[in-house]
Enzyme design. Structure first.
Site, mmCIF file in Angstrom:
data_model
loop_
_atom_site.group_PDB
_atom_site.id
_atom_site.type_symbol
_atom_site.label_atom_id
_atom_site.label_comp_id
_atom_site.label_asym_id
_atom_site.label_seq_id
_atom_site.Cartn_x
_atom_site.Cartn_y
_atom_site.Cartn_z
ATOM 1 N N ALA A 12 51.352 48.395 -4.426
ATOM 2 C CA ALA A 12 50.079 48.054 -5.073
ATOM 3 C C ALA A 12 49.829 46.553 -5.163
ATOM 4 O O ALA A 12 48.789 46.132 -5.647
ATOM 5 C CB ALA A 12 50.062 48.656 -6.476
ATOM 6 N N ARG A 37 56.783 42.839 -6.319
ATOM 7 C CA ARG A 37 56.354 41.536 -6.866
ATOM 8 C C ARG A 37 55.548 41.730 -8.159
ATOM 9 O O ARG A 37 54.337 41.925 -8.126
ATOM 10 C CB ARG A 37 55.530 40.782 -5.818
ATOM 11 C CG ARG A 37 56.387 40.256 -4.655
ATOM 12 C CD ARG A 37 55.545 39.733 -3.531
ATOM 13 N NE ARG A 37 54.793 40.788 -2.890
ATOM 14 C CZ ARG A 37 53.871 40.583 -1.945
ATOM 15 N NH1 ARG A 37 53.582 39.363 -1.548
ATOM 16 N NH2 ARG A 37 53.241 41.609 -1.406
ATOM 17 N N TYR A 151 59.122 52.146 13.619
ATOM 18 C CA TYR A 151 57.957 52.201 12.712
ATOM 19 C C TYR A 151 57.153 53.474 12.989
ATOM 20 O O TYR A 151 56.854 54.249 12.068
ATOM 21 C CB TYR A 151 57.074 50.957 12.872
ATOM 22 C CG TYR A 151 55.823 51.062 12.029
ATOM 23 C CD1 TYR A 151 55.907 51.070 10.633
ATOM 24 C CD2 TYR A 151 54.560 51.200 12.615
ATOM 25 C CE1 TYR A 151 54.776 51.210 9.849
ATOM 26 C CE2 TYR A 151 53.415 51.339 11.824
ATOM 27 C CZ TYR A 151 53.532 51.337 10.445
ATOM 28 O OH TYR A 151 52.406 51.494 9.661
ATOM 29 N N LEU A 183 44.069 50.246 13.551
ATOM 30 C CA LEU A 183 44.074 48.792 13.335
ATOM 31 C C LEU A 183 43.337 48.418 12.047
ATOM 32 O O LEU A 183 42.172 48.747 11.872
ATOM 33 C CB LEU A 183 43.394 48.109 14.537
ATOM 34 C CG LEU A 183 43.525 46.591 14.616
ATOM 35 C CD1 LEU A 183 44.959 46.178 14.917
ATOM 36 C CD2 LEU A 183 42.586 46.028 15.677
HETATM 37 N N1 LIG Z 1 47.657 47.484 7.975
HETATM 38 C C1 LIG Z 1 47.736 48.331 8.973
HETATM 39 O O1 LIG Z 1 47.383 48.012 10.111
HETATM 40 C C2 LIG Z 1 48.244 49.737 8.725
HETATM 41 C C3 LIG Z 1 47.887 50.729 9.644
HETATM 42 C C4 LIG Z 1 48.344 52.032 9.433
HETATM 43 C C5 LIG Z 1 49.142 52.320 8.355
HETATM 44 N N2 LIG Z 1 49.485 51.337 7.486
HETATM 45 C C6 LIG Z 1 50.364 51.702 6.357
HETATM 46 O O2 LIG Z 1 49.654 51.544 5.154
HETATM 47 C C7 LIG Z 1 50.537 51.160 4.107
HETATM 48 C C8 LIG Z 1 50.027 49.888 3.450
HETATM 49 O O3 LIG Z 1 49.922 48.874 4.432
HETATM 50 P P1 LIG Z 1 49.178 47.499 4.155
HETATM 51 O O4 LIG Z 1 48.490 47.126 5.427
HETATM 52 O O5 LIG Z 1 48.415 47.545 2.906
HETATM 53 O O6 LIG Z 1 50.466 46.533 4.021
HETATM 54 P P2 LIG Z 1 50.745 45.272 3.077
HETATM 55 O O7 LIG Z 1 49.505 44.489 2.817
HETATM 56 O O8 LIG Z 1 51.915 44.567 3.693
HETATM 57 O O9 LIG Z 1 51.206 45.952 1.701
HETATM 58 C C9 LIG Z 1 52.404 46.685 1.637
HETATM 59 C C10 LIG Z 1 52.724 46.963 0.182
HETATM 60 O O10 LIG Z 1 53.968 47.689 0.128
HETATM 61 C C11 LIG Z 1 54.810 47.068 -0.823
HETATM 62 N N3 LIG Z 1 56.202 47.288 -0.475
HETATM 63 C C12 LIG Z 1 56.840 46.964 0.678
HETATM 64 N N4 LIG Z 1 58.141 47.282 0.591
HETATM 65 C C13 LIG Z 1 58.325 47.824 -0.639
HETATM 66 C C14 LIG Z 1 59.453 48.329 -1.335
HETATM 67 N N5 LIG Z 1 60.672 48.344 -0.766
HETATM 68 N N6 LIG Z 1 59.290 48.798 -2.593
HETATM 69 C C15 LIG Z 1 58.075 48.771 -3.188
HETATM 70 N N7 LIG Z 1 56.967 48.307 -2.581
HETATM 71 C C16 LIG Z 1 57.100 47.833 -1.327
HETATM 72 C C17 LIG Z 1 54.406 45.591 -0.815
HETATM 73 O O11 LIG Z 1 54.658 44.982 -2.066
HETATM 74 P P3 LIG Z 1 55.912 44.078 -2.463
HETATM 75 O O12 LIG Z 1 56.220 43.194 -1.299
HETATM 76 O O13 LIG Z 1 55.407 43.342 -3.676
HETATM 77 O O14 LIG Z 1 56.983 45.058 -2.789
HETATM 78 C C18 LIG Z 1 52.898 45.708 -0.643
HETATM 79 O O15 LIG Z 1 52.296 45.904 -1.901
HETATM 80 C C19 LIG Z 1 51.915 51.034 4.739
HETATM 81 O O16 LIG Z 1 52.633 52.237 4.534
HETATM 82 C C20 LIG Z 1 51.609 50.855 6.224
HETATM 83 O O17 LIG Z 1 52.661 51.306 7.035
HETATM 84 C C21 LIG Z 1 49.049 50.054 7.639
#
Ligand SMILES: NC(=O)c1ccc[n+]([C@@H]2O[C@H](COP(=O)([O-])OP(=O)(O)OC[C@H]3O[C@@H](n4cnc5c(N)ncnc54)[C@H](OP(=O)(O)O)[C@@H]3O)[C@@H](O)[C@H]2O)c1
Length: 258
Positions: A12, A37, A151, A183
């Protein structure tokens, strides 16, 4: 009006998760915002006094989860909706050049962490006959690409686990949906994946209009307002500028053993 009151969103502190918390809090839900964080979660909570509760946790610390959920204030304790969104990709190297450490981090976060959150929260949903689990998969779970190796495989797991949960929740009112975005821009995802290499990250989104965090947040809000009798199993989404690449063929391939 949604059936659900309290939502726990993992991941979040940034990207989709942050946008989901903001949209749901704006629309009358109580939200538990979980990530590592705490300072980011705290400023999110400060923007929505009394509506968002910050919860610091690394989802890989699976043994800490039950006690932490138990420590939630009474008004945030009964989780109606779990959004398993925390996740990451590390690197774009071909499998033969990848580090085992990165693979382990992806598996422990995207799979084990998601399982542990589900394991801790699902039983009470079944007991109350009220609940919704929304898992964040990815197009990478269906459509392979070079560098997607672990991934993509973790996201294929998320989709199959979500479908299997639908089988195990049969006979209850609990819903399960997997959202699989393509994307997406304006999140930290590619910065994490590419080790903060801004130039590489910007080149990915150059001259595109990709999916935005608010698109995902509005999708989650829509899902939570679907009628009680309706379950959306899977939702795959891409920006209009992205589509399938087709199969590749290598010409003049050298098959001699060296
Ligand atoms: N962006 C894309 O292109 C995309 C596409 C398809 C699917 N997704 C999926 O959508 C989801 C969110 O992606 P996003 O783009 O929003 O990524 P993001 O901006 O990097 O956010 C990821 C979030 O996950 C948290 N996180 C990571 N590792 C963690 C852990 N070990 N424990 C608790 N929290 C954790 C991070 O917070 P902290 O670092 O504060 O822990 C951050 O809040 C992911 O599952 C990703 O695989 C993303």
């Amino acid at each position: 009006m949604s059936n659900y009151k309290t939502v726990l969103v993992t991941g979040a502190s940034a990207g989709f998760g942050k946008a989901i918390c903001e949209t749901l809090a704006t629309n009358g839900f109580k939200v538990v915002a979980l990530a590592r964080r705490l300072e980011k979660l705290q400023s999110l909570a400060n923007a929505f006094p009394g509506k968002i509760y910050p919860l610091a946790l690394d989802v890989r610390d699976v043994e800490k989860i039950p006690a932490l959920l138990d420590s939630l204030p009474e008004e945030f304790k009964t989780i109606d909706v779990l959004v398993n969104n925390a996740g990451l990709a590390l690197g774009v190297d071909r499998a033969q050049n990848c580090s085992m450490a990165n693979w382990k981090t992806m598996v422990e976060t995207n799979i084990t962490g998601l399982l542990a959150m589900t394991n801790a929260i699902l039983p009470n949903m079944i007991k109350r006959n009220c609940g919704y689990i929304i898992n964040l998969g990815s197009t990478a779970g269906n459509w392979p690409y070079s560098g997607g190796n672990v991934y993509g495989a973790t996201k294929a797991f998320v989709e199959q686990f979500s479908r299997n949960l639908r089988c195990d929740t049969a006979g209850s009112a609990v819903k399960v949906t997997v959202i699989k975005p393509g994307l997406c821009q304006d999140t930290e995802f590619s910065y994490v994946r590419l080790n903060n290499d801004k130039e590489k990250v910007l080149s990915i989104y150059d001259k595109t209009e990709s999916i935005l965090p608010e698109d995902i947040a509005n999708t989650v809000l829509w899902l939570l307002n679907t009628p009680a009798h309706l379950n959306i199993n899977t939702m795959e989404m891409m920006p209009v500028c992205q589509t399938f690449g087709g199969l590749s063929v290598t010409r003049n391939l050298d098959l001699e053993k060296k």
